[in-house]
Design an enzyme around this catalytic site. Structure first.
Site, mmCIF file in Angstrom:
data_model
loop_
_atom_site.group_PDB
_atom_site.id
_atom_site.type_symbol
_atom_site.label_atom_id
_atom_site.label_comp_id
_atom_site.label_asym_id
_atom_site.label_seq_id
_atom_site.Cartn_x
_atom_site.Cartn_y
_atom_site.Cartn_z
ATOM 1 N NE ARG A 15 -44.658 -19.327 15.516
ATOM 2 C CZ ARG A 15 -45.669 -19.801 13.888
ATOM 3 N NH1 ARG A 15 -46.999 -21.150 14.882
ATOM 4 N NH2 ARG A 15 -45.327 -19.264 13.604
ATOM 5 C CE LYS A 22 -40.911 -19.913 9.639
ATOM 6 N NZ LYS A 22 -41.901 -20.115 10.072
HETATM 7 C C1 UD1 Z 1 -50.304 -20.655 8.698
HETATM 8 C C2 UD1 Z 1 -51.815 -20.383 8.045
HETATM 9 C C3 UD1 Z 1 -52.314 -22.206 8.796
HETATM 10 C C4 UD1 Z 1 -51.455 -23.617 8.249
HETATM 11 C C5 UD1 Z 1 -50.184 -23.254 7.758
HETATM 12 C C6 UD1 Z 1 -49.482 -23.999 7.045
HETATM 13 C C7 UD1 Z 1 -52.602 -18.044 8.097
HETATM 14 C C8 UD1 Z 1 -53.346 -17.189 9.145
HETATM 15 N N1 UD1 Z 1 -52.287 -19.284 8.493
HETATM 16 O O1 UD1 Z 1 -49.784 -20.795 9.658
HETATM 17 O O2 UD1 Z 1 -53.878 -21.603 8.065
HETATM 18 O O3 UD1 Z 1 -52.215 -24.386 8.439
HETATM 19 O O4 UD1 Z 1 -49.344 -21.838 7.731
HETATM 20 O O5 UD1 Z 1 -48.411 -24.502 7.533
HETATM 21 O O6 UD1 Z 1 -52.421 -18.195 6.878
HETATM 22 N N2 UD1 Z 1 -45.659 -14.869 6.672
HETATM 23 C C9 UD1 Z 1 -45.302 -13.899 5.674
HETATM 24 N N3 UD1 Z 1 -45.697 -12.340 5.991
HETATM 25 C C10 UD1 Z 1 -46.223 -12.043 7.436
HETATM 26 C C11 UD1 Z 1 -45.930 -13.766 8.212
HETATM 27 C C12 UD1 Z 1 -46.149 -14.495 7.328
HETATM 28 O O7 UD1 Z 1 -44.471 -13.066 4.969
HETATM 29 O O8 UD1 Z 1 -46.709 -10.975 7.508
HETATM 30 C C13 UD1 Z 1 -44.907 -16.254 5.804
HETATM 31 C C14 UD1 Z 1 -43.865 -16.619 6.860
HETATM 32 O O9 UD1 Z 1 -42.665 -16.480 6.099
HETATM 33 C C15 UD1 Z 1 -44.019 -18.062 6.619
HETATM 34 C C16 UD1 Z 1 -45.542 -18.320 5.451
HETATM 35 O O10 UD1 Z 1 -45.797 -16.628 5.422
HETATM 36 O O11 UD1 Z 1 -43.427 -19.165 5.504
HETATM 37 C C17 UD1 Z 1 -46.949 -18.744 7.323
HETATM 38 O O12 UD1 Z 1 -46.489 -17.791 7.691
HETATM 39 P P1 UD1 Z 1 -46.602 -18.561 9.559
HETATM 40 O O13 UD1 Z 1 -47.090 -17.735 10.553
HETATM 41 O O14 UD1 Z 1 -45.365 -19.333 9.807
HETATM 42 O O15 UD1 Z 1 -48.397 -19.105 10.144
HETATM 43 P P2 UD1 Z 1 -48.407 -19.845 10.800
HETATM 44 O O16 UD1 Z 1 -49.004 -20.254 12.256
HETATM 45 O O17 UD1 Z 1 -47.519 -21.481 10.461
HETATM 46 CA CA CA Z 2 -45.880 -21.932 9.539
#
Ligand code: UD1
Ligand code: CA
Length: 465
Positions: A15, A22
Site C-alpha cells: 500500500r 515499508k
Molecule cells: C495489523 C493487525 C490489526 C492491527 C494493525 C495495527 C493483523 C491480522 N492485523 O493489521 O489488527 O489493528 O496491524 O497497526 O495482524 N508482517 C509480516 N509478515 C506478514 C505480514 C505482515 O512480518 O506475512 C508484518 C508487516 O511488515 C507489518 C506488521 O506485520 O510490520 C503488520 O502487518 P500489516 O499487513 O501492516 O497489518 P495491518 O493490516 O496493518
Molecule cells: Ca500495518
C-alpha cells in the site's frame, strides 16, 4: 524475569506504492524500524528478533550496528505465520515475549513498560494495547463481552456493520507468555485474505480459558500504524508536534511552531526564540536565550547560550560559543569553532577553522583551514587560498590582526600578532607581528587621460563621415 522482543517486518508494504521496504521509510533522519528498535531496546530484553522477508538485505544493512537477530519469513503469509517463524527460533525460551509491528514507529518505551507491568501484575497469558482510532477502518476492532472483557479481534474485511462502528482498535503490540504462543498452531488461514492472522489468537485463547486482557493505554498519535504514504506524512506531523510541544513546555519560544522541525535528539535551552522555517537536525544542542531567525538549518552542532543565528544560515558539525552572531546568509561547514562574541556575517563561508573571541568577519569571505586568534578584523572579501590543486594548507592569524578588504592569504601562511595587511593584498609570505604588509601595485594617476580619449574618438568619427 526473562523478556524477548519480536518485531514483525516481513510484510510486502504494497500500500506504500514504493520500492523502498515499508519499515525503512523515514521519519526525520531514521527509518521507522529504527524507532521501534530504539523503544523496545530500552526494556533491556535478552533478545530482539526481527522477522524479515523479501527485503531482508536492505533491512539488515539499515540496522547493522545493533544487537538484533533476524528470522526469515520467505512468503508473507500473515502476522501469525511471521510470529510462528520467530517462535521456532525462540524454542525453549521461558518468559514474556513482546511483539510489535515494524510499521508503528511512534511507540514510546514508557507505554511498552506499562504494558509489561500490567501484563505481569495481572498474571495474564496474553495482553495487548488497544486505542481509540479517529478512523478505525485500517485496524482490527476489539470486541468485548458484556462485562467488558476482551472477546476477540475482528479485522475490517471480516467485520459486520455494527462491528465496523467500534472505534477501539488493536495496536498490534502484544505481550505473550511463551506457553500461550503454542496456540499459534491452532490459527487457520483466513479465507478472504489467504493469510494467518495473529489477531485470531485472542479469540482462541479466550475459548481455551486463558487470561487475556486488552489495555486501552495509549493515543493514536503514539500507536498509529503506517500502511500508506499519506499515513506516513501524518505520522511525521504527529511526531514533529510531539517534540515541539515538549520544548514549548520547557520554555522554548516558537513564533510559528508549525513550520519548525526539531529532530528527536536535539536539545534546546530555555528562553531561546525560534523564528519560522528553522530546522534543527541530528544531535544539535542549542543553549539558553539564543535567537534563531528564519530559514536557519543547524545539523549536529553546538550553539552556546545567547548566540544569535541570523536569517538563512547553515551550520554543520560546528561549535558556536556564547554571544556569537552568525549570519545572515552564512555557512559554517564542518569543523568550525566560533569564539564567544565573534561575528560571522553576510555571505561568509567558514570551514574547519577556529575563530577567536571577538573576531569579526562581517562580509563576503571564505575562511578555510584557518586558525584565527582573538579580536581580529577580517575585511570584506578576504579569502584564504587553502587549496593549491593538490593539498589543503593552513592559514594562521594571531590576535589583534587587522586584515584589509579583498585580501588573499595564500596558504600555508601566517600573520603575527597585531600585524596589518593593506586592502587588496595578495599575501604569500609570513608577516611578522606588529608590521604592515602590503602587496599591491602602486597607484598612478594620468592627468587628462579621459579628455584625450574623447578627442581621439571624435576625430575617428569625422574621418568616417
Ligand atoms: C495489523 C493487525 C490489526 C492491527 C494493525 C495495527 C493483523 C491480522 N492485523 O493489521 O489488527 O489493528 O496491524 O497497526 O495482524 N508482517 C509480516 N509478515 C506478514 C505480514 C505482515 O512480518 O506475512 C508484518 C508487516 O511488515 C507489518 C506488521 O506485520 O510490520 C503488520 O502487518 P500489516 O499487513 O501492516 O497489518 P495491518 O493490516 O496493518
Ligand atoms: Ca500495518
Amino acid at each position: 524475569m526473562k523478556l524477548a522482543v519480536v518485531v514483525l517486518a516481513a510484510g510486502r508494504g504494497k500500500r506504500m506504492n514504493s520500492n523502498v521496504p515499508k519499515v525503512l521509510h523515514r521519519i526525520f533522519d531514521k527509518p521507522m524500524l529504527q524507532y521501534v528498535l530504539d523503544s523496545s531496546s530500552m526494556l533491556r530484553p535478552s533478545k530482539i528478533l526481527i522477522v524479515v522477508g523479501k527485503h531482508q538485505e536492505d533491512i539488515k544493512n539499515s540496522v547493522k550496528n545493533r544487537d538484533v537477530s533476524f528470522v526469515m519469513q520467505k512468503e508473507p503469509k500473515g502476522t501469525a505465520h511471521a510470529l510462528r517463524k520467530a517462535v521456532m527460533r525462540l524454542k525453549g525460551f521461558k518468559g514474556t515475549i513482546i511483539v510489535l509491528n515494524g510499521d508503528a514507529p511512534l511507540i514510546t518505551a514508557k507505554t511498552l513498560r506499562r504494558l509489561l507491568m500490567l501484563h505481569r501484575n495481572g498474571k495474564n497469558d496474553i495482553s495487548f494495547i488497544s486505542f481509540i482510532a479517529g478512523s478505525p477502518a485500517a485496524y482490527g476492532r476489539v470486541l468485548r463481552d458484556k462485562s467488558g472483557n476482551v472477546r476477540s479481534i475482528i479485522e475490517e474485511k471480516d467485520a459486520n456493520k455494527s462491528q465496523k462502528n467500534i472505534s477501539e482498535v488493536n495496536s498490534g503490540i502484544y505481550a505473550f507468555e511463551a506457553d500461550a504462543l503454542k496456540l499459534l498452531e491452532d490459527i487457520s488461514m483466513n479465507k478472504l485474505k489467504g493469510e494467518y492472522y495473529l489477531t485470531d489468537i485472542i479469540g482462541i485463547a479466550r475459548d481455551r480459558g486463558l487470561r487475556v486482557k486488552a489495555y486501552c493505554i495509549g493515543s493514536e498519535a503514539e500507536l498509529m500504524g503506517i500502511n500508506t504514504a499519506t499515513e506516513l506524512l501524518k505520522a511525521r506531523q504527529m511526531f514533529r508536534e510531539r517534540i515541539i510541544n515538549k520544548w514549548i513546555e520547557t520554555g522554548v519560544i516558537f513564533l510559528d511552531p508549525d513550520s519548525v522541525f526539531v529532530f528527536p535528539h536535539v536539545i534546546i535551552g530555555k528562553d531561546t526564540i525560534i523564528y519560522p522555517d528553522v530546522y534543527l537536525e541530528g544531535k544539535t544542542k542549542i543553549g539558553k536565550g539564543c535567537i534563531l531567525y528564519p530559514n536557519v538549518r543547524i545539523n549536529d552542532s553546538i550553539v552556546k547560550d545567547r548566540a544569535v543565528i541570523k536569517d538563512s544560515t547553515i551550520i554543520e558539525s560546528s561549535l558556536v560559543r556564547e554571544n556569537a552572531v552568525i549570519g545572515p546568509f552564512a555557512h559554517l561547514r564542518p569543523g568550525c569553532d566560533i569564539g564567544a562574541e565573534a561575528k560571522i556575517g553576510n555571505f561568509v563561508e567558514v570551514k574547519k577553522s577556529v575563530i577567536g573571541k571577538k573576531t569579526k568577519a562581517s562580509h563576503l569571505s571564505y575562511l578555510g583551514d584557518a586558525s584565527i586568534g582573538e579580536s581580529v578584523n577580517i575585511g570584506a572579501g578576504t579569502i584564504t587560498c587553502n587549496y593549491d590543486g593538490k593539498g589543503k594548507h593552513r592559514t594562521i592569524i594571531e590576535d589583534n590582526v587587522f586584515i584589509g578588504s579583498d585580501t588573499q592569504l595564500v596558504a600555508p601562511v601566517s600573520v603575527g600578532k597585531s600585524a596589518y595587511i593593506g586592502a587588496g593584498s595578495t599575501i604569500t609570505k609570513d608577516i611578522p607581528s606588529m608590521s604592515l604588509a602590503i602587496s599591491r601595485v602602486e597607484q598612478r594617476n594620468i592627468d587628462g587621460w579621459v579628455s584625450k580619449k574623447i578627442k581621439v574618438k571624435s576625430s575617428k568619427l569625422k574621418v568616417l563621415s
